[in-house]
Design a protein around this motif. Sequence first.
Motif, short mmCIF file in Angstrom:
data_model
loop_
_atom_site.label_atom_id
_atom_site.label_comp_id
_atom_site.label_asym_id
_atom_site.label_seq_id
_atom_site.Cartn_x
_atom_site.Cartn_y
_atom_site.Cartn_z
N TYR A 62 1.03 -1.31 0.07
CA TYR A 62 0.05 -0.07 0.03
C TYR A 62 0.97 1.11 0.02
CZ TYR A 62 -4.01 -2.76 0.74
OH TYR A 62 -5.17 -3.77 0.69
N GLU A 63 2.17 1.06 0.17
CA GLU A 63 3.12 2.15 0.09
C GLU A 63 4.29 1.68 -0.92
OE1 GLU A 63 2.49 4.68 4.41
OE2 GLU A 63 3.77 2.52 4.36
N GLU A 319 9.68 12.41 6.90
CA GLU A 319 8.67 12.02 5.93
C GLU A 319 7.44 11.94 6.72
OE1 GLU A 319 7.55 8.95 2.38
OE2 GLU A 319 9.56 8.94 3.24
N PRO A 321 2.96 11.16 6.78
CA PRO A 321 1.86 10.54 5.90
C PRO A 321 1.35 11.32 4.85
CG PRO A 321 1.57 9.99 8.54
CD PRO A 321 2.66 11.05 8.33
N GLU A 322 1.00 10.84 3.86
CA GLU A 322 0.22 11.84 2.94
C GLU A 322 -1.02 12.42 3.16
OE1 GLU A 322 0.29 13.24 -1.28
OE2 GLU A 322 1.56 12.29 -0.27
N THR A 404 -5.08 4.68 -1.76
CA THR A 404 -5.01 4.84 -3.21
C THR A 404 -4.16 3.61 -3.98
OG1 THR A 404 -3.01 6.45 -3.23
CG2 THR A 404 -5.27 7.12 -3.06
N ASP A 406 -0.91 3.64 -4.54
CA ASP A 406 0.36 3.57 -3.89
C ASP A 406 0.43 4.44 -2.60
OD1 ASP A 406 0.14 6.06 -5.02
OD2 ASP A 406 2.11 5.94 -6.19
N ARG A 407 -0.51 4.95 -2.19
CA ARG A 407 -0.33 5.69 -0.80
C ARG A 407 -1.69 5.42 0.35
NH1 ARG A 407 3.79 6.49 -2.61
NH2 ARG A 407 4.91 8.44 -2.98
N VAL A 409 -3.55 7.87 2.64
CA VAL A 409 -3.88 9.08 2.89
C VAL A 409 -4.57 9.40 4.06
CG1 VAL A 409 -4.84 11.01 1.86
CG2 VAL A 409 -4.07 9.43 0.17
#
Length: 482
Positions: A62-63, A319, A321-322, A404, A406-407, A409
């Motif tokens: 998922y990431e 970094e 989280p989105e 999503t 690749d992320r 959110v």
Amino acid sequence: MIRALWLAAVLVLAMAVPAAAHNVTAGADLRFAQTIAGAEVTVVIKGTSRVPGPLRIGVIAYEPVAGPVFDLEVRSVEDGRTVTGTARAAADPAYTELRVERTGPHELKLSAGGEVAVVPFRVLVDRGSPGDFLIYGGLFVAGLLLVGGLLTGALSRPGPAMGLAAVAAAGVTVAAMVVVFEPQLPPAPPDGAAPTATNAAGRPYAQARVSTVPERPGAGEEYTLRIYLLDGSTGRPVDDLVVHHEALAHVVVTSEDGRYFRHVHPLRTAPGRLEVRMRADRSGRYLAYAELEREDSGGQLVSSSFQVGKGSADDSEEERPETGDAAPVLRPAVPVAGRPVTIELAAPAGVRPWLGMTGHLLVRNEDGSFLGHVHEMGTPGSRLRFTFSFPEPGRYLAWAQYATRDRIVTAPFTVNVTGDAPGTAAEPTGEATGQDTGESAAGAEAGDTARNEAGTAAWTAAREAARGETGEAMGDMTGSGR
């Protein structure tokens, strides 16, 4: 005779083994989330229909995963036989095929990035229904007896022929009864299922102890959050957690001010021990919560706190989280304690299920003594919708999450919840949306709009704070822009 056959069939059906709580259906996939090698993945063990036979394992990412090859080792607990392989994590993974020789308890060892998880699971194969034997056996015997009756009748022996026909009719009756009643009965456990619990009262909640290694990590320093689980009645490690919402445990860690938030899924590294590697980007007090559930017990929430000391990376641009860009909409815009509130959030195209749900909403009160976790209501379209009842008036910190391709959110926001005003009538609601009805609808909408416009700026500040682009804590919010 017919009555006796009816009674016998009912007794056979009534003796079917009842289904145990949390039984995993034979042939169903087992999915469990893991936070490993710095990424969020879901391991999928495909159901198998026979043993010896193939067991297919895949790792859904998922990431973005650094070095996305995972070492796999499947071991039978009963005979120790081991098979190994590798799997590559991807949004749409290819499945690695391993061979298992028997049903029953197994362990999957998953290794990546210097971390190792050992997850117990069971290989289950459907043994077939006892009713199938009665159905096909009864029809087979009835067929034989009918043929015998016809032959006997042809030989001018009507008495025996009628007897054979009567027994054949009884066989058909039993088969028909099983066909009618069997779907209403719980299925028998599959081969390889765990023994049925004998304690009718169930098992007690686990006693938990939460710690960090090192004991006081510094800002920017990697640390391990460790959870020990013990059975208070025996003193032994708790090693009977069941997968719920596609994880053995859900762990939420937030800073006291709410600017730091992580929702992770620890690794089982030993019986009664869960671990997850993390990194805090600023010093201060942190709150940790773990949602878990024992077999034959109820879900429980474990909470604790720990301190992060000053470090060279304090308030660094680690970094994060989105975060989403769409402001959530609350109805009513000013929630009232104890009444349902609908929270809607715009989501981009391509949202996919994560942890078995389209979206997740986590809510914490200001002092950290309360944590709530609800799921998206399955609303079709480009909006996520949650329903939640805040238990008491006050300020709440909230995070909505969705995945999503690749992320993962995370949309942070805060909510101010009021109590009932003295001497006022209860605010009417329509289908738990919190909207006023009748002649007051227009006035309420105007008031909601004004409050929502004011709340948009607060939500924006909250989002920027979560991204680390501002040094302020998340702003208050009573609503959001439409």
